[in-house]
Design an enzyme around this catalytic site. Structure first.
Site, PDB file in Angstrom:
ATOM      1  N   GLY A  14      -1.049 -24.167 -13.845  1.00 28.11           N
ATOM      2  CA  GLY A  14       0.014 -24.654 -12.971  1.00 28.11           C
ATOM      3  C   GLY A  14      -0.143 -26.146 -12.688  1.00 28.11           C
ATOM      4  O   GLY A  14       0.828 -26.916 -12.745  1.00 28.11           O
ATOM      5  N   SER A 127       1.346 -21.139 -24.522  1.00 31.92           N
ATOM      6  CA  SER A 127       0.079 -21.207 -25.261  1.00 31.92           C
ATOM      7  C   SER A 127      -0.369 -22.643 -25.434  1.00 31.92           C
ATOM      8  O   SER A 127       0.446 -23.546 -25.524  1.00 31.92           O
ATOM      9  CB  SER A 127       0.200 -20.542 -26.627  1.00 31.92           C
ATOM     10  OG  SER A 127      -1.065 -20.604 -27.265  1.00 31.92           O
ATOM     11  N   LYS A 182       4.626 -13.862 -27.152  1.00 33.69           N
ATOM     12  CA  LYS A 182       3.324 -14.446 -26.796  1.00 33.69           C
ATOM     13  C   LYS A 182       2.205 -13.435 -27.051  1.00 33.69           C
ATOM     14  O   LYS A 182       1.113 -13.784 -27.509  1.00 33.69           O
ATOM     15  CB  LYS A 182       3.319 -14.905 -25.334  1.00 33.69           C
ATOM     16  CG  LYS A 182       1.955 -15.397 -24.831  1.00 33.69           C
ATOM     17  CD  LYS A 182       1.534 -16.710 -25.459  1.00 33.69           C
ATOM     18  CE  LYS A 182       0.063 -17.030 -25.466  1.00 33.69           C
ATOM     19  NZ  LYS A 182      -0.669 -17.154 -24.251  1.00 33.69           N
ATOM     20  N   HIS A 185       1.532 -13.445 -30.637  1.00 30.44           N
ATOM     21  CA  HIS A 185       0.799 -14.692 -30.915  1.00 30.44           C
ATOM     22  C   HIS A 185      -0.693 -14.468 -30.642  1.00 30.44           C
ATOM     23  O   HIS A 185      -1.551 -14.829 -31.448  1.00 30.44           O
ATOM     24  CB  HIS A 185       1.349 -15.831 -30.034  1.00 30.44           C
ATOM     25  CG  HIS A 185       0.454 -17.030 -29.971  1.00 30.44           C
ATOM     26  ND1 HIS A 185      -0.704 -17.053 -29.217  1.00 30.44           N
ATOM     27  CD2 HIS A 185       0.523 -18.237 -30.583  1.00 30.44           C
ATOM     28  CE1 HIS A 185      -1.303 -18.227 -29.374  1.00 30.44           C
ATOM     29  NE2 HIS A 185      -0.575 -18.960 -30.190  1.00 30.44           N
ATOM     30  N   ASN A 186      -0.997 -13.875 -29.498  1.00 35.29           N
ATOM     31  CA  ASN A 186      -2.400 -13.683 -29.138  1.00 35.29           C
ATOM     32  C   ASN A 186      -3.096 -12.677 -30.055  1.00 35.29           C
ATOM     33  O   ASN A 186      -4.262 -12.844 -30.390  1.00 35.29           O
ATOM     34  CB  ASN A 186      -2.526 -13.255 -27.676  1.00 35.29           C
ATOM     35  CG  ASN A 186      -2.406 -14.437 -26.727  1.00 35.29           C
ATOM     36  OD1 ASN A 186      -1.774 -15.430 -27.069  1.00 35.29           O
ATOM     37  ND2 ASN A 186      -2.979 -14.326 -25.553  1.00 35.29           N
ATOM     38  N   GLU A 189      -3.858 -14.482 -33.023  1.00 36.70           N
ATOM     39  CA  GLU A 189      -4.988 -15.381 -32.665  1.00 36.70           C
ATOM     40  C   GLU A 189      -6.323 -14.622 -32.803  1.00 36.70           C
ATOM     41  O   GLU A 189      -7.287 -15.148 -33.365  1.00 36.70           O
ATOM     42  CB  GLU A 189      -4.762 -15.852 -31.221  1.00 36.70           C
ATOM     43  CG  GLU A 189      -5.838 -16.704 -30.603  1.00 36.70           C
ATOM     44  CD  GLU A 189      -5.491 -17.029 -29.123  1.00 36.70           C
ATOM     45  OE1 GLU A 189      -4.405 -17.593 -28.868  1.00 36.70           O
ATOM     46  OE2 GLU A 189      -6.308 -16.713 -28.237  1.00 36.70           O
ATOM     47  N   ARG A 286     -14.670  -7.064 -31.263  1.00 34.51           N
ATOM     48  CA  ARG A 286     -15.080  -7.606 -29.947  1.00 34.51           C
ATOM     49  C   ARG A 286     -15.725  -6.498 -29.108  1.00 34.51           C
ATOM     50  O   ARG A 286     -16.713  -6.734 -28.415  1.00 34.51           O
ATOM     51  CB  ARG A 286     -13.884  -8.213 -29.202  1.00 34.51           C
ATOM     52  CG  ARG A 286     -13.369  -9.492 -29.848  1.00 34.51           C
ATOM     53  CD  ARG A 286     -12.492 -10.288 -28.890  1.00 34.51           C
ATOM     54  NE  ARG A 286     -11.769 -11.339 -29.591  1.00 34.51           N
ATOM     55  CZ  ARG A 286     -11.085 -12.312 -28.982  1.00 34.51           C
ATOM     56  NH1 ARG A 286     -11.029 -12.372 -27.669  1.00 34.51           N
ATOM     57  NH2 ARG A 286     -10.447 -13.227 -29.682  1.00 34.51           N
ATOM     58  N   HIS A 451       3.562  22.441 -40.714  1.00 34.41           N
ATOM     59  CA  HIS A 451       4.291  21.266 -40.210  1.00 34.41           C
ATOM     60  C   HIS A 451       5.415  20.827 -41.150  1.00 34.41           C
ATOM     61  O   HIS A 451       6.132  19.901 -40.833  1.00 34.41           O
ATOM     62  CB  HIS A 451       3.320  20.108 -39.945  1.00 34.41           C
ATOM     63  CG  HIS A 451       2.393  20.373 -38.804  1.00 34.41           C
ATOM     64  ND1 HIS A 451       2.833  20.573 -37.513  1.00 34.41           N
ATOM     65  CD2 HIS A 451       1.039  20.523 -38.764  1.00 34.41           C
ATOM     66  CE1 HIS A 451       1.789  20.804 -36.723  1.00 34.41           C
ATOM     67  NE2 HIS A 451       0.698  20.781 -37.467  1.00 34.41           N
TER      68      HIS A 451
HETATM   69  N1  LIG Z   1      -5.989 -20.614 -19.095  1.00 39.08           N
HETATM   70  C1  LIG Z   1      -5.324 -20.507 -20.245  1.00 39.08           C
HETATM   71  O1  LIG Z   1      -5.753 -21.012 -21.300  1.00 39.08           O
HETATM   72  C2  LIG Z   1      -4.013 -19.816 -20.298  1.00 39.08           C
HETATM   73  C3  LIG Z   1      -3.578 -19.071 -19.203  1.00 39.08           C
HETATM   74  N2  LIG Z   1      -2.369 -18.462 -19.254  1.00 39.08           N
HETATM   75  C4  LIG Z   1      -1.899 -17.662 -18.134  1.00 39.08           C
HETATM   76  O2  LIG Z   1      -1.430 -18.508 -17.110  1.00 39.08           O
HETATM   77  C5  LIG Z   1      -1.650 -17.897 -15.827  1.00 39.08           C
HETATM   78  C6  LIG Z   1      -2.457 -18.844 -14.973  1.00 39.08           C
HETATM   79  O3  LIG Z   1      -3.684 -19.089 -15.645  1.00 39.08           O
HETATM   80  P1  LIG Z   1      -4.793 -20.111 -15.112  1.00 39.08           P
HETATM   81  O4  LIG Z   1      -4.135 -21.288 -14.493  1.00 39.08           O
HETATM   82  O5  LIG Z   1      -5.760 -20.290 -16.215  1.00 39.08           O
HETATM   83  O6  LIG Z   1      -5.487 -19.222 -14.029  1.00 39.08           O
HETATM   84  P2  LIG Z   1      -6.283 -19.666 -12.737  1.00 39.08           P
HETATM   85  O7  LIG Z   1      -7.192 -18.534 -12.444  1.00 39.08           O
HETATM   86  O8  LIG Z   1      -6.840 -21.038 -12.891  1.00 39.08           O
HETATM   87  O9  LIG Z   1      -5.105 -19.709 -11.675  1.00 39.08           O
HETATM   88  C7  LIG Z   1      -4.357 -18.590 -11.415  1.00 39.08           C
HETATM   89  C8  LIG Z   1      -3.490 -18.772 -10.181  1.00 39.08           C
HETATM   90  O10 LIG Z   1      -3.329 -17.465  -9.650  1.00 39.08           O
HETATM   91  C9  LIG Z   1      -3.783 -17.463  -8.296  1.00 39.08           C
HETATM   92  N3  LIG Z   1      -4.452 -16.213  -7.964  1.00 39.08           N
HETATM   93  C10 LIG Z   1      -5.461 -15.608  -8.623  1.00 39.08           C
HETATM   94  N4  LIG Z   1      -5.811 -14.458  -7.993  1.00 39.08           N
HETATM   95  C11 LIG Z   1      -5.001 -14.379  -6.886  1.00 39.08           C
HETATM   96  C12 LIG Z   1      -4.857 -13.429  -5.837  1.00 39.08           C
HETATM   97  N5  LIG Z   1      -5.612 -12.320  -5.781  1.00 39.08           N
HETATM   98  N6  LIG Z   1      -3.912 -13.655  -4.898  1.00 39.08           N
HETATM   99  C13 LIG Z   1      -3.133 -14.756  -4.947  1.00 39.08           C
HETATM  100  N7  LIG Z   1      -3.235 -15.687  -5.918  1.00 39.08           N
HETATM  101  C14 LIG Z   1      -4.145 -15.498  -6.872  1.00 39.08           C
HETATM  102  C15 LIG Z   1      -4.777 -18.589  -8.260  1.00 39.08           C
HETATM  103  O11 LIG Z   1      -4.917 -18.973  -6.907  1.00 39.08           O
HETATM  104  P3  LIG Z   1      -6.360 -19.520  -6.432  1.00 39.08           P
HETATM  105  O12 LIG Z   1      -6.543 -20.825  -7.137  1.00 39.08           O
HETATM  106  O13 LIG Z   1      -6.152 -19.666  -4.984  1.00 39.08           O
HETATM  107  O14 LIG Z   1      -7.356 -18.476  -6.820  1.00 39.08           O
HETATM  108  C16 LIG Z   1      -4.103 -19.623  -9.109  1.00 39.08           C
HETATM  109  O15 LIG Z   1      -3.118 -20.295  -8.392  1.00 39.08           O
HETATM  110  C17 LIG Z   1      -2.369 -16.581 -16.104  1.00 39.08           C
HETATM  111  O16 LIG Z   1      -1.444 -15.542 -16.125  1.00 39.08           O
HETATM  112  C18 LIG Z   1      -2.954 -16.797 -17.482  1.00 39.08           C
HETATM  113  O17 LIG Z   1      -3.105 -15.576 -18.172  1.00 39.08           O
HETATM  114  C19 LIG Z   1      -1.531 -18.614 -20.316  1.00 39.08           C
HETATM  115  C20 LIG Z   1      -1.917 -19.357 -21.396  1.00 39.08           C
HETATM  116  C21 LIG Z   1      -3.191 -19.981 -21.498  1.00 39.08           C
HETATM  117  O1  LIG Z   2      -3.347 -17.068 -24.195  1.00 34.23           O
HETATM  118  C1  LIG Z   2      -4.237 -17.753 -24.638  1.00 34.23           C
HETATM  119  C2  LIG Z   2      -4.026 -18.735 -25.708  1.00 34.23           C
HETATM  120  O2  LIG Z   2      -2.833 -18.553 -26.338  1.00 34.23           O
HETATM  121  C3  LIG Z   2      -5.632 -17.562 -24.125  1.00 34.23           C
HETATM  122  O3  LIG Z   2      -6.486 -18.491 -24.674  1.00 34.23           O
HETATM  123  C4  LIG Z   2      -6.014 -16.149 -24.355  1.00 34.23           C
HETATM  124  O4  LIG Z   2      -5.749 -15.487 -23.118  1.00 34.23           O
HETATM  125  C5  LIG Z   2      -7.435 -15.893 -24.695  1.00 34.23           C
HETATM  126  O5  LIG Z   2      -7.537 -14.499 -24.759  1.00 34.23           O
HETATM  127  P1  LIG Z   2      -8.912 -13.719 -24.718  1.00 34.23           P
HETATM  128  O6  LIG Z   2      -9.610 -14.180 -23.466  1.00 34.23           O
HETATM  129  O7  LIG Z   2      -8.519 -12.290 -24.689  1.00 34.23           O
HETATM  130  O8  LIG Z   2      -9.660 -14.126 -25.955  1.00 34.23           O
END
Ligand SMILES: NC(=O)C1=CN([C@@H]2O[C@H](COP(=O)(O)OP(=O)(O)OC[C@H]3O[C@@H](n4cnc5c(N)ncnc54)[C@H](OP(=O)(O)O)[C@@H]3O)[C@@H](O)[C@H]2O)C=CC1
Ligand SMILES: O=C(CO)[C@H](O)[C@H](O)COP(=O)(O)O
Length: 467
Positions: A14, A127, A182, A185-186, A189, A286, A451
């Site tokens: 975010g 992604s 997506k 895609h994963n 991946e 895995r 069957h």
């Molecule tokens: N990291 C990556 O490479 C990728 C991530 N994504 C997806 O994007 C989304 C965000 O990922 P990412 O930014 O890495 O995750 P983070 O864990 O860094 O952030 C997740 C967000 O969710 C909030 N959150 C987590 N648990 C709770 C809870 N119990 N109650 C309320 N809020 C909560 C966190 O708040 P707080 O900070 O307060 O915990 C934060 O704002 C996920 O769905 C992830 O799967 C998609 C593509 C790639």
């Molecule tokens: O979405 C992604 C990239 O496209 C993340 O990197 C992915 O969630 C990694 O997956 P895992 O932790 O299951 O290996």
């Protein structure tokens, strides 16, 4: 100030997407439910002209109407909770965009429920990880077309750009289609990563190569047909040393983590009845890797070690390995795109497979030169049922499957585990049979369970009294 878009969830993704939007000239306001997270992020975001709202009310009130709000929070329950908290503040015509790695069934459910309230819901695959979110991710949005059109300008500006300048985003289709794409895609991946991991293992144990030598080979391969982000980072990982001069890769426990998107892809293959063996094998490897203690016991019980390959010329084995990797990757993509084709028809999404391959060319983890060829295949034949039937890929496979066979034989003879490579070969050998062995399965099913079966010489359904 009135903002163009709001972002909820100030985790890694975010925060970086908000900065990316601001760098592209959009006015962005953000919000996180946790006070400490908002406080911790404020200075960093302020430096990028991104504001952090102090309450949900001020966040909502400061958005241009109809409102566009991007959620980047944990998938599943947290996303449901977040939606529940925001929706009472929204009005008809507003749009929520979920950028998390969400299951497409959840997205369909939310899209349906919010549509009844007149609120649009876009499920958008994102992604590219942390770096992609900041500098240009690949985006896969699905939901109401008119809602997409309202944000397409922002999404096209923040998305990665391919070498021809085209943004790596396109409207995928209705309800859960973006998150479905997506997910696939994963899954792909997972298989790409597994094939590369097996290649590394073969080089290390079968050919006795050093990390430096392997890194040089991957760098060389990255200049040709295998050019891709994952091959590039593999070369970097292999040569990376810590302060004490140790290769970090050699110190990493061989226990692979997974968050579930590969497993969801495999389950979807089973659900729709489409072969997806490279993805499922990669998920199971895995799982197997996690049985660390059990593997140790079995290894001691059998005392049977991988052998160093003693026959053949190393340069020619490496050439076979490169060809084998390329066509194994092709088998995996042929399975993945076949599943997309089936899903597009079953869920009524009218998925444009060529366009999907184009938005994976940059920004995402599977970005690769090879995706241009996939697009060309679908441009030539939009209803192509299987990539193996494209003329270009047919020539590649015809020329390279002997290499895959040679590598498979070396792996078996020398006890080198290569499940994804062997799975690719089995898929190819089975798909190219006009008749497979399943007449026996049908006979057995009819024998023990009445069957019934169909015949090759006459229409109808038959049962034999086998006793
Ligand atoms: N990291 C990556 O490479 C990728 C991530 N994504 C997806 O994007 C989304 C965000 O990922 P990412 O930014 O890495 O995750 P983070 O864990 O860094 O952030 C997740 C967000 O969710 C909030 N959150 C987590 N648990 C709770 C809870 N119990 N109650 C309320 N809020 C909560 C966190 O708040 P707080 O900070 O307060 O915990 C934060 O704002 C996920 O769905 C992830 O799967 C998609 C593509 C790639
Ligand atoms: O979405 C992604 C990239 O496209 C993340 O990197 C992915 O969630 C990694 O997956 P895992 O932790 O299951 O290996």
């Amino acid at each position: 100030m009135i903002y163009d878009i709001g972002v909820v969830g100030l985790g890694v993704m975010g925060t970086n997407i908000a900065k990316n939007m601001s760098r592209n000239g959009f006015k962005v306001v953000t919000f996180d439910f946790y006070d400490d997270v908002r406080e911790n992020r404020t200075a960093e975001l302020k430096a990028e002209n991104v504001d952090v709202a102090s309450s949900m009310e001020t966040f909502i009130d400061s958005l241009k109407k109809p409102r566009n709000i991007l959620l980047l929070v944990k998938a599943g329950e947290v996303t449901d909770m977040t939606i529940e908290q925001i929706v009472p503040h929204l009005v008809e015509g507003d749009t929520l965009i979920d950028g998390g790695n969400e299951q497409y069934e959840n997205t369909r459910r939310r899209n349906l429920a919010l549509t009844e309230k007149g609120i649009n819901f876009i499920g958008m695959g994102v992604s590219g990880g942390e770096e992609g979110a900041l500098n240009g991710p690949s985006l896969m949005p699905g939901g109401q077309r008119e809602a997409y059109d309202n944000v397409s300008d922002i999404l096209e500006k923040i998305a990665a750009k391919a070498d021809d300048g085209k943004p790596c985003v396109t409207y995928i289709g209705s309800d859960g289609s973006g998150h479905y794409v997506k997910m696939i895609h994963n899954g792909i991946e997972y298989a790409d990563m597994e094939l590369i991991a097996e290649t590394y293992y073969f080089m290390k144990h079968g050919l006795g190569m050093s990390n430096k030598e392997m890194s040089a080979v991957f760098d060389e391969w990255n200049k040709g047909d295998l050019n891709s982000y994952l091959i590039e980072i593999t070369a970097r990982i292999l040569e990376f040393k810590d302060e004490e001069g140790n290769y970090v890769l050699d110190l990493i426990l061989d226990k692979a983590g997974q968050k579930g998107t590969g497993k969801w892809t495999g389950i979807e293959g089973l659900k729709l009845g489409i072969p997806l063996s490279l993805v499922t094998d990669s998920v199971f490897v895995r799982c197997l890797s996690s049985l660390v203690e059990e593997r140790k016991l079995v290894s001691e019980a059998y005392d049977s070690q991988i052998k160093t390959i003693s026959s053949g010329d190393k340069a020619s084995i490496l050439e076979d390995l490169k060809n084998a990797l390329y066509i194994s990757k092709l088998m995996s993509y042929s399975q993945g795109f076949r599943l997309l084709r089936e899903a597009g028809s079953i869920y009524d999404w009218n998925l444009k497979l060529g366009e999907i391959s184009m938005i994976w060319r940059k920004g995402c983890i599977i970005r690769a030169q090879f995706l241009e060829e996939i697009n060309r295949a679908y441009e030539n034949t939009p209803d192509l049922s299987n990539l193996l039937l494209d003329d270009y890929f047919r020539n590649v496979v015809k020329n390279s499957h002997p290499s895959l066979r040679k590598i498979g034989i070396l792996a078996i003879e020398n006890e080198i585990p290569m499940p994804a490579f062997l799975s690719a070969l089995s898929y190819f050998d089975s798909m190219k049979q006009e008749r497979v062995s399943s007449n026996m399965i049908q006979a057995q099913r009819d024998y023990f369970g009445a069957h019934t079966y169909e015949r090759i010489d006459q229409p109808g359904v038959f049962h034999t009294d086998w006793q």
